[in-house]
Design an enzyme around this catalytic site. Structure first.
Site, PDB file in Angstrom:
ATOM      1  CG  ASP A   1      -0.828   7.668   0.594  1.00  0.00           C
ATOM      2  OD1 ASP A   1       0.090   8.517   0.574  1.00  0.00           O
ATOM      3  OD2 ASP A   1      -1.953   7.799  -0.098  1.00  0.00           O
TER       4      ASP A   1
ATOM      5  CG  ASP B   1      -1.714   1.092   1.574  1.00  0.00           C
ATOM      6  OD1 ASP B   1      -2.306   1.651   0.578  1.00  0.00           O
ATOM      7  OD2 ASP B   1      -1.688   1.533   2.792  1.00  0.00           O
TER       8      ASP B   1
END
Ligand SMILES: O=P(O)(O)OC[C@@H](O)[C@H]1O[C@@H](OP(=O)(O)O)[C@@H](O)[C@@H](O)[C@@H]1O
Ligand SMILES: [Mg+2]
Ligand SMILES: [Zn+2]
Length: 178
Positions: A10, A8
């Protein structure tokens, strides 16, 4: 077949200050380069899977995102880490404008981005790992068939039922890369 470390963005690569799109707001999370280096040594390719509804919401443009991504990949290169690909979803089902307003297959918790990556880079999801900071990351990974799912504690964790290996901080993820 390749095996991949799916990351992922952020909250995992950079601190999630909320819709980050400028270099000056992009702060690398402690341990990210070490995690990537360890995975690379073990033969994983590295793929980024990120929801970027900030684009659909009109906070920044796709061009802004691509510029930041280019810079981010350079920073990894300087550390000896190769990011094979970056997948992003610019959509949002209720908050986006124009063509971005859509219930797409790519926005996590849907598995669209992971499935596209698996197809395009010949990835065996069963040998792969997904590291994220939201339940929706784990749901996307699970729906794509990834068994090795690691959820890093964050203020987003609403403790919903999800099967994942929960860790306190990113640097602990290294134990799950094998
Ligand atoms: O963690 P990844 O997938 O790399 O990216 C998430 C971001 O696109 C943003 O996702 C938003 O959620 P909504 O997209 O508005 O639900 C918020 O959580 C923002 O703070 C966050 O920056
Ligand atoms: Mg995140
Ligand atoms: Zn999408």
């Amino acid at each position: 077949m390749n095996k991949a470390l799916f990351l992922d963005r952020d909250g995992i690569i950079n601190i999630d200050h909320g819709y980050v799109y400028r270099q000056e707001d992009f702060e690398f999370v402690e341990g990210i380069f070490e995690l990537c280096k360890a995975a690379q040594r073990l033969g994983y390719i590295i793929i980024v899977i990120t929801n970027q509804s900030g684009i659909g919401r009109g906070r920044y443009t796709e061009e802004d995102f691509h510029q930041l991504t280019h810079w981010m990949k350079q920073q990894f290169t300087h550390q000896g880490v190769h990011i094979t690909d970056v997948y992003f979803c610019p959509h949002h089902p209720t908050k986006a404008k124009g063509n971005y307003l859509t219930s797409c297959e790519c926005r996590k918790p849907n598995p669209g981005m992971v499935l596209s990556a698996a197809k395009e880079h010949k990835i065996d999801v069963k040998q792969s790992i997904f590291v994220g900071d939201k339940i929706s990351d784990m749901q996307a990974a699970e729906a794509a068939g990834i068994h090795n799912r690691v959820l890093v504690a964050s203020h987003y964790d609403d403790h919903k039922q999800v099967e994942a290996q929960r860790i306190a901080k990113l640097s602990d993820a290294i134990a799950f890369v094998d």
